[in-house]
Design an enzyme around this catalytic site. Sequence first.
Site, PDB file in Angstrom:
ATOM      1  N   ASP A  73       0.817  -1.204   0.000  1.00 35.02           N
ATOM      2  CA  ASP A  73       0.000   0.000   0.000  1.00 35.02           C
ATOM      3  C   ASP A  73       0.855   1.261   0.000  1.00 35.02           C
ATOM      4  O   ASP A  73       0.505   2.261  -0.628  1.00 35.02           O
ATOM      5  CB  ASP A  73      -0.928  -0.003   1.219  1.00 35.02           C
ATOM      6  CG  ASP A  73      -2.003  -1.078   1.129  1.00 35.02           C
ATOM      7  OD1 ASP A  73      -2.217  -1.608   0.025  1.00 35.02           O
ATOM      8  OD2 ASP A  73      -2.624  -1.387   2.158  1.00 35.02           O
ATOM      9  N   GLY A  74       1.996   1.223   0.706  1.00 35.59           N
ATOM     10  CA  GLY A  74       2.884   2.381   0.731  1.00 35.59           C
ATOM     11  C   GLY A  74       3.416   2.733  -0.647  1.00 35.59           C
ATOM     12  O   GLY A  74       3.549   3.905  -0.991  1.00 35.59           O
ATOM     13  N   ASN A 145      -4.258   9.082   1.774  1.00 35.87           N
ATOM     14  CA  ASN A 145      -4.723   8.542   3.047  1.00 35.87           C
ATOM     15  C   ASN A 145      -5.025   9.623   4.073  1.00 35.87           C
ATOM     16  O   ASN A 145      -6.151   9.728   4.555  1.00 35.87           O
ATOM     17  CB  ASN A 145      -3.686   7.577   3.631  1.00 35.87           C
ATOM     18  CG  ASN A 145      -3.981   6.129   3.311  1.00 35.87           C
ATOM     19  OD1 ASN A 145      -4.942   5.823   2.610  1.00 35.87           O
ATOM     20  ND2 ASN A 145      -3.167   5.238   3.819  1.00 35.87           N
ATOM     21  N   THR A 186      -9.222   3.466   7.017  1.00 33.12           N
ATOM     22  CA  THR A 186      -8.829   2.117   7.445  1.00 33.12           C
ATOM     23  C   THR A 186      -7.357   2.051   7.838  1.00 33.12           C
ATOM     24  O   THR A 186      -6.820   0.966   8.043  1.00 33.12           O
ATOM     25  CB  THR A 186      -9.112   1.092   6.330  1.00 33.12           C
ATOM     26  OG1 THR A 186      -8.487   1.543   5.116  1.00 33.12           O
ATOM     27  CG2 THR A 186     -10.601   0.936   6.093  1.00 33.12           C
ATOM     28  N   GLY A 187      -6.704   3.214   7.930  1.00 35.89           N
ATOM     29  CA  GLY A 187      -5.287   3.255   8.259  1.00 35.89           C
ATOM     30  C   GLY A 187      -5.016   3.786   9.654  1.00 35.89           C
ATOM     31  O   GLY A 187      -5.557   3.293  10.649  1.00 35.89           O
ATOM     32  N   TYR A 188      -4.203   4.829   9.728  1.00 32.37           N
ATOM     33  CA  TYR A 188      -3.770   5.397  11.004  1.00 32.37           C
ATOM     34  C   TYR A 188      -4.954   5.852  11.842  1.00 32.37           C
ATOM     35  O   TYR A 188      -5.012   5.630  13.057  1.00 32.37           O
ATOM     36  CB  TYR A 188      -2.821   6.566  10.721  1.00 32.37           C
ATOM     37  CG  TYR A 188      -1.990   7.037  11.896  1.00 32.37           C
ATOM     38  CD1 TYR A 188      -1.996   6.376  13.131  1.00 32.37           C
ATOM     39  CD2 TYR A 188      -1.169   8.157  11.762  1.00 32.37           C
ATOM     40  CE1 TYR A 188      -1.218   6.818  14.189  1.00 32.37           C
ATOM     41  CE2 TYR A 188      -0.386   8.605  12.822  1.00 32.37           C
ATOM     42  CZ  TYR A 188      -0.418   7.944  14.034  1.00 32.37           C
ATOM     43  OH  TYR A 188       0.345   8.389  15.081  1.00 32.37           O
ATOM     44  N   SER A 189      -5.924   6.481  11.215  1.00 34.72           N
ATOM     45  CA  SER A 189      -7.101   6.971  11.934  1.00 34.72           C
ATOM     46  C   SER A 189      -7.833   5.832  12.632  1.00 34.72           C
ATOM     47  O   SER A 189      -8.261   5.966  13.790  1.00 34.72           O
ATOM     48  CB  SER A 189      -8.048   7.695  10.972  1.00 34.72           C
ATOM     49  OG  SER A 189      -9.241   8.087  11.614  1.00 34.72           O
TER      50      SER A 189
END
EC number: 2.7.1.23
Length: 290
Positions: A73-74, A145, A186-189
């Site tokens: 993803d990165g 993102n 769906t990431g850091y948050s």
Amino acid sequence: MKIAIHGRNFNESARPFIESMFKELARREIDVQLSREFRIFLDQQGVEHKSTSVYEKPVDLFDARLVVSMGGDGTLLETISHVGARQIPAIGINVGRLGFLATVSPERISDMITALDNGQFRIDERTLVAIDNVDLFDGLNFGLNDFTITKTDTSSMITVHTYLNDEFLNSYWADGLIISTPTGSTGYSLSCGGPVLVPHSQNFIVTPISPHNLNVRPLVVEDTAVLRLEVKSRSNNFLVSLDARSRVVDENTQLTIRKAHFRARLIKMLDDSFLNTLRSKLSWGLDMRN
């Protein structure tokens, strides 16, 4: 057809699929341009690619019909930064780990090429978040993102005075603050307690990171909103991030955050579903009774 490919290193198990991909592209006489760093890696690994064209900066990217990201993803987030306002459609092959955004498995590369060549795919447009008032990232002031402010040391928290459409919202005493797109929900948050949004929700999520006040919770706002941020820190600076790009900023710098004026265009195979990905990658709703 012209395509560009950006990638990073990959596991040896993916090598046969990648070699097969380049052979198939050559057989179909598809013109390929590689990012310079990926070209160097392929040459070091002895992977034959028959590509003579490379790009080192986003401005060097040729007139591709689409861009392929090869990694996790990165890598796909990095690829979107290469494309920028040109909005060239991008697709991710997952030779990384999670693969929530890069959803094409190495085993399906051949099917992907056939689908792309025959136009059997759909374009999924995603909102980007952008820094509006200062250039911190050499023109790449947008992210797919999230935008994040965090402290630069390991001790004292920071205070983020936040204004929503010029009206005072809150002073967040915390380790930082995340402004997430639906894609980034769906990431850091999410790891900081934020909700999951479906990709085409017209919203941002304002999520504090380890807030000192426990009655402060993530807030969903419309993506037409303009957020103005003033940061105070004992170290007199703070860290600003857009996806994987980051830099230290002086605390006297005020930041204005809004929706970018262009979008990311992700290529999705016809059988690719966000809800299926949610269940398979995040074990969403996993229950033995189901």
